[in-house]
Scaffold this active site. Structure first.
Site, mmCIF file in Angstrom:
data_model
loop_
_atom_site.group_PDB
_atom_site.id
_atom_site.type_symbol
_atom_site.label_atom_id
_atom_site.label_comp_id
_atom_site.label_asym_id
_atom_site.label_seq_id
_atom_site.Cartn_x
_atom_site.Cartn_y
_atom_site.Cartn_z
ATOM 1 N N ASP A 239 0.778 -1.099 0.033
ATOM 2 C CA ASP A 239 -0.124 -0.109 -0.028
ATOM 3 C C ASP A 239 0.913 1.349 -0.095
ATOM 4 O O ASP A 239 0.484 2.310 0.641
ATOM 5 C CB ASP A 239 -1.035 0.031 1.353
ATOM 6 C CG ASP A 239 -1.938 0.857 0.945
ATOM 7 O OD1 ASP A 239 -2.433 1.215 0.017
ATOM 8 O OD2 ASP A 239 -2.658 1.282 2.087
ATOM 9 N N LYS A 241 2.137 4.744 -0.905
ATOM 10 C CA LYS A 241 1.636 5.746 -1.613
ATOM 11 C C LYS A 241 2.054 6.960 -1.029
ATOM 12 O O LYS A 241 2.534 6.863 0.293
ATOM 13 C CB LYS A 241 -0.114 5.703 -1.785
ATOM 14 C CG LYS A 241 -0.538 5.393 -0.349
ATOM 15 C CD LYS A 241 -2.419 5.146 -0.770
ATOM 16 C CE LYS A 241 -3.156 4.910 0.457
ATOM 17 N NZ LYS A 241 -4.335 4.410 0.225
ATOM 18 N N ASN A 244 0.759 7.581 2.817
ATOM 19 C CA ASN A 244 1.350 6.765 3.825
ATOM 20 C C ASN A 244 2.903 7.169 4.082
ATOM 21 O O ASN A 244 3.630 6.316 5.136
ATOM 22 C CB ASN A 244 1.468 5.211 3.389
ATOM 23 C CG ASN A 244 -0.145 4.884 3.442
ATOM 24 O OD1 ASN A 244 -0.896 5.599 4.074
ATOM 25 N ND2 ASN A 244 -0.229 3.576 3.136
ATOM 26 N N ASP A 257 0.879 2.997 8.313
ATOM 27 C CA ASP A 257 -0.339 2.487 7.713
ATOM 28 C C ASP A 257 0.098 1.121 7.106
ATOM 29 O O ASP A 257 -0.218 1.196 5.966
ATOM 30 C CB ASP A 257 -0.855 3.482 6.814
ATOM 31 C CG ASP A 257 -2.069 3.786 7.356
ATOM 32 O OD1 ASP A 257 -2.740 3.064 8.080
ATOM 33 O OD2 ASP A 257 -2.766 4.970 6.773
ATOM 34 N N THR A 278 -7.533 3.950 -3.363
ATOM 35 C CA THR A 278 -6.969 4.454 -4.935
ATOM 36 C C THR A 278 -6.230 3.274 -5.598
ATOM 37 O O THR A 278 -5.094 2.860 -4.912
ATOM 38 C CB THR A 278 -6.150 5.602 -4.755
ATOM 39 O OG1 THR A 278 -5.720 5.950 -6.006
ATOM 40 C CG2 THR A 278 -5.214 5.791 -3.628
#
Ligand code: ADE
Length: 450
Positions: A239, A241, A244, A257, A278
């Site tokens: 994840d 991104k 984060n 996260d 997303t």
């Protein structure tokens, strides 16, 4: 009342152990479960031959004086020192890391929501929010992530959140947010994390448009080291991104996260798949659900580097279906001002075939670290934060929250009441195992502040 769950298996596998009496080396099946490391004669055995307590004073380190390859020692003061050998250097490192993090976790003091003052809200997501809190006894600031059990259960994120807690617990790295405590109330799960007061990279990029190549290079290098570490622990982050990645006050990054929305694709009743969150950073193989490996993180790094240098992600559309198609098919294009070496590395990170993508081999991060883009770095210095960041967030005092989105920080920092109609349908059983220190059952009033 929920308590620590000892049944969760943290790690298992074959190792070779030196006998206590005859000093012969024997292959044994090892299982780290709760606060113990059990060893069995055979994999499917029910009764262990022995158990090594992973609490308080136990320590683990590489066994320097053992001739046999890849050995480590686990010392239980007052009992004995165990000599155990892994199947490779990497295997040995993973066992040592896991043993040490299990020891750390079992040594944590009991803590609950009552031990913290809530200062303000830092961010909010579908499942809960992040607040700035201060520990009452020593004044330390932390970020407290609270997650609504009801919302998690409805979206089938429960397992993911429990996994997230374990990931956090095991991880200790300069560029990863650490989990200090976790506890729960009837309605919520709480995680007490490092507070990174420089805010999200997302916030800074939107404010500044794009970042200099120098700045992107250091952020990317620090992310590479964090991902490399997680991959060594057999964790795929999945994840990665902008939202984060946080900045500390010294300008270095901290990734947070771990899998709040790890499984971005969820199955609906009629068998169709929906993407939550997303998909901009998702690798093609994740979208196509054809199995994923560590190289999905290297794809996301490519997207992230591109976005930081250009100001926009490489594949973008408001329309999900169009975005999908672009990620799967659109040729990668760069504006002319993207430097050649950055361009070359991003191209290699954004190779659609995961097997051909840079970082996909057993060497994982090594080819990425050896890419000419990073040639100016001594990786040891990057790890030790000895490379000075060109940007330092402006922070007037520790509680200065001006680097966080005002959309959140203008809210009052309180523990809001959950949607009762949702909670009624959720079994508390699902959350057993979350609390590794103390739970806050019975806090009553604290759960109904607004
Ligand atoms: N630590 C963990 N998450 C955080 C966040 N969103 N902001 C600041 N520090 C954090």
């Amino acid at each position: 009342m929920s308590t620590i769950d000892h049944s969760q298996i943290i790690k298992q596998g074959f190792l070779v152990k030196k006998g206590a009496v005859w000093k012969t080396w024997k292959k044994r099946w090892f299982v780290i479960q709760g606060k113990m490391m059990y060893y069995y004669k055979k994999e499917k055995d029910v009764t262990p031959l022995g158990a090594i307590p992973l609490s308080e004073k136990t320590t683990a380190k590489i066994a320097e004086n053992v001739k046999k390859a890849n050995c480590f020692e686990v010392d239980v003061p007052g009992k004995r020192t165990y000599y155990i050998c892994g199947q490779s250097e990497d295997d040995r490192q993973k066992w040592i890391e896991t043993i040490l993090s299990t020891i750390r976790a079992s040594n944590q003091p009991k803590v609950s929501l009552e031990d913290f003052d809530i200062v303000s809200v830092l961010g909010r997501g579908t499942y809960g929010k992040v607040q700035l809190v201060q520990k009452k006894d020593n004044g330390t600031y932390y970020a407290m992530k609270s997650l609504h059990k009801g919302r998690l259960a409805i979206s089938q994120q429960v397992e993911q959140t429990l996994a997230e807690k374990d990931v956090f617990l095991r991880a200790r790295h300069p560029f990863l947010v650490s989990l200090h405590y976790s506890f729960q109330s009837d309605e919520k799960l709480f995680m007490i994390l490092d507070y990174a007061n420089g805010g999200e990279l997302f916030f800074h990029l939107r404010k500044e448009g794009k970042f200099s190549n120098e700045r992107v290079r250091l952020y990317a290098a620090e992310i590479v080291l964090a991902l490399e570490y997680l991959h060594k622990l057999d964790i795929v982050y999945r994840d990665l991104k902008l939202e984060n990645i946080l900045l500390s006050d010294d300008g270095h990054i901290k990734i947070t996260d771990f899998g709040l929305v790890k499984t971005n694709i969820s199955e609906e009743k009629n068998g169709t798949k929906t993407i939550c969150g997303t998909p901009e950073y998702m690798a093609p193989e994740v979208l196509l659900e054809i199995g994923y490996s560590k190289s999905v993180d290297w794809w996301s790094l490519g997207v992230l580097m591109y976005e930081m240098l250009v100001g926009l992600p490489p594949f973008y559309s408001e329309d999900m279906n169009v975005l999908y198609q672009k990620i799967l098919r659109q040729p990668l294009k760069f504006p002319p001002d993207v430097p050649e070496l950055a361009r070359d590395l991003i191209k290699k990170l954004l190779i659609r075939n995961p097997k051909k993508r840079i970082g996909s081999s057993n060497e994982d991060s090594l080819p990425i670290k050896s890419h000419p883009y990073f040639a100016i770095f001594d990786w040891e210095k990057v790890y030790k934060k000895e490379i000075e960041p060109s940007f330092k967030p402006e922070i007037k005092e520790v509680t200065d929250i001006s680097n966080f989105d005002q959309e959140f920080t203008k809210e009052k920092g309180e523990n809001s009441v959950p949607d009762v109609s949702v909670m009624g349908r959720i079994s508390q059983k699902a959350f057993d195992g979350f609390t590794f220190m103390e739970n806050v059952d019975g806090l009553g009033d604290l759960n109904n502040l607004d």
